[in-house]
Design an enzyme around this catalytic site. Structure first.
Site, PDB file in Angstrom:
ATOM      1  N   HIS A 135      23.079 -75.706  61.318  1.00 22.81           N
ATOM      2  CA  HIS A 135      22.349 -76.303  62.429  1.00 22.81           C
ATOM      3  C   HIS A 135      21.707 -77.621  61.994  1.00 22.81           C
ATOM      4  CE1 HIS A 135      21.771 -72.165  64.565  1.00 22.81           C
ATOM      5  NE2 HIS A 135      22.938 -72.711  64.835  1.00 22.81           N
ATOM      6  N   HIS A 188      31.361 -65.379  69.790  1.00 24.95           N
ATOM      7  CA  HIS A 188      30.101 -65.920  69.256  1.00 24.95           C
ATOM      8  C   HIS A 188      29.104 -64.811  68.935  1.00 24.95           C
ATOM      9  CE1 HIS A 188      28.740 -69.918  68.344  1.00 24.95           C
ATOM     10  NE2 HIS A 188      27.526 -69.647  68.769  1.00 24.95           N
ATOM     11  N   LYS A 234      31.472 -78.120  63.653  1.00 24.15           N
ATOM     12  CA  LYS A 234      30.950 -78.709  64.885  1.00 24.15           C
ATOM     13  C   LYS A 234      29.982 -79.847  64.586  1.00 24.15           C
ATOM     14  CE  LYS A 234      28.478 -77.440  69.129  1.00 24.15           C
ATOM     15  NZ  LYS A 234      27.818 -76.319  69.862  1.00 24.15           N
ATOM     16  N   ARG A 239      31.558 -69.838  62.857  1.00 27.56           N
ATOM     17  CA  ARG A 239      32.130 -69.841  64.202  1.00 27.56           C
ATOM     18  C   ARG A 239      33.567 -69.335  64.106  1.00 27.56           C
ATOM     19  NH1 ARG A 239      29.245 -74.566  63.517  1.00 27.56           N
ATOM     20  NH2 ARG A 239      27.470 -74.845  64.944  1.00 27.56           N
ATOM     21  N   TYR A 288      16.267 -67.195  66.306  1.00 23.40           N
ATOM     22  CA  TYR A 288      16.444 -65.945  65.577  1.00 23.40           C
ATOM     23  C   TYR A 288      15.166 -65.514  64.850  1.00 23.40           C
ATOM     24  CZ  TYR A 288      21.373 -67.192  66.210  1.00 23.40           C
ATOM     25  OH  TYR A 288      22.578 -67.535  66.747  1.00 23.40           O
ATOM     26  N   ARG A 339      28.599 -64.409  65.207  1.00 21.72           N
ATOM     27  CA  ARG A 339      27.667 -65.365  64.587  1.00 21.72           C
ATOM     28  C   ARG A 339      26.219 -64.947  64.861  1.00 21.72           C
ATOM     29  NH1 ARG A 339      27.594 -70.796  62.699  1.00 21.72           N
ATOM     30  NH2 ARG A 339      26.096 -72.196  63.694  1.00 21.72           N
TER      31      ARG A 339
END
Length: 343
Positions: free
Chosen positions: A310, A284, A234, A211, A319, A287
């Site tokens: 994640h 973003h 995050k 990020r 993806y 990313r």
């Protein structure tokens, strides 16, 4: 006094569900029978739902939000953002007594949010107060979490007032990513903009899927031979990502913080190119570009999940369709695959 006739000829039902400190209920009726039935109904409800007989909790929603923040919320990585969102909700609901908050109250609140009738605290222009379904969904989830956490901590004994309220169905967001030619165009634009910090962060994001904020606050101590370790992420978990030798060689001579904040410079530099992104996407896209090319080049979806950090594989699965073999059997196994054209 439980039921008594008033001077006006009406019947007053006035009682407490469970002793002097419990909840008091008062209501007038035209007939004694209605008053008796009303009292009996509430006493029966109190037996089925014991919390109804407890002394009424008169704390306002703002008090509970403050309590939640002190006992739990301040430990979250995005604590300030979460608190600001909850304060918007609290103001929009007119800071009610929390025990009296109902599903109906919430339904009307989010209707007003969707129609721009509630100040979002960020803009003076009412036209920008209009919220999207995804926004009110997150607000609902944040408020639900306040009651759930306080219940776990023993600070809330009543039911969660938002239990059972369905969130709005959300449309999948359009996701922008850069092609090889666009990546070259972007890097050339960075050079012309003549900001070494901007160029460095863009390269790090494209090479690691980080990020923007993670790349922006990197320090020399987070760099080791051919690897970068991202902290204060995050998800709250550190992760280490391999980097190309050329990038390590560029970063190795640096000391202290590797780059200076330059988000606005990225926005200005992007405007100098003809690259068009989906609404709401800026940095973003870097990313997304990393993840998309990773899958296009045959990468493993589980490995990608670990690289991106994640917590849930469902985030990474968006993806999956970039994989070279994604759903390719559809071309071979469909019912007309082996038909020969007669034309």
């Amino acid at each position: 006094m439980a039921i008594a006739k008033t001077s006006t000829g009406e019947w007053l039902c006035d009682f407490r569900l469970d002793g002097r400190d419990s909840r008091r209920i008062r209501k007038k009726f035209l007939t004694k029978g209605e008053a008796i039935a009303f009292e009996q109904y509430h006493r029966d409800e109190a037996k089925k739902k014991p919390w109804l007989g407890e002394k009424e909790d008169k704390r306002r929603l703002s008090e509970l939000i403050d309590l939640w923040h002190r006992l739990h919320g301040q430990s979250l990585s995005a604590s300030k953002y979460r608190l600001s969102k909850l304060n918007i909700v609290c103001r929009g609901l007119n800071d009610p007594i929390a025990s009296r908050l109902t599903a109906k109250d919430w339904a009307h609140y989010r209707d007003q949010r969707l129609n721009g009738k509630i100040d979002n605290g960020y803009h003076s222009n009412p036209l920008k107060w209009i919220a999207q379904p995804i926004t009110v969904n997150r607000e609902q989830q944040y408020l639900e979490a306040v009651f759930n956490e306080l219940r776990r901590l023993g600070e809330w004994t009543l039911p969660n007032p938002l239990d059972g309220i369905r969130i709005f169905k959300e449309k999948e967001k359009e996701m922008s990513w850069l092609t090889d030619s666009q990546i070259i165009q972007l890097l050339n634009a960075c050079k012309k903009y003549n900001n070494e910090h901007l160029t460095r962060i863009v390269k790090i994001c494209l090479a690691t899927g980080a990020r923007w904020s993670e790349a922006e606050r990197l320090t020399r101590s987070q760099l080791s031979p051919y690897k970068l370790t991202f902290t204060r992420t995050k998800g709250g978990r550190n992760r280490t990502v391999p980097i190309p030798r050329w990038l390590y060689n560029e970063l190795a001579p640096l000391q202290g913080t590797l780059s200076k904040p330059c988000y606005q410079d990225f926005v200005k530099m992007l405007a100098l190119t003809d690259i068009e992104l989906a609404t709401g996407q800026k940095t973003h896209v870097l990313r997304h570009t990393f993840a998309s090319h990773f899958m296009i080049n045959g990468g493993n979806i589980i490995v990608l999940q670990r690289i991106l950090g994640h917590a849930n594989i469902r985030e990474t699965m968006r993806y999956a369709h970039f994989a070279p073999d994604h759903l390719e059997e559809a071309a071979e196994l469909n019912p007309v695959a082996n038909l020969v054209s007669t034309r």
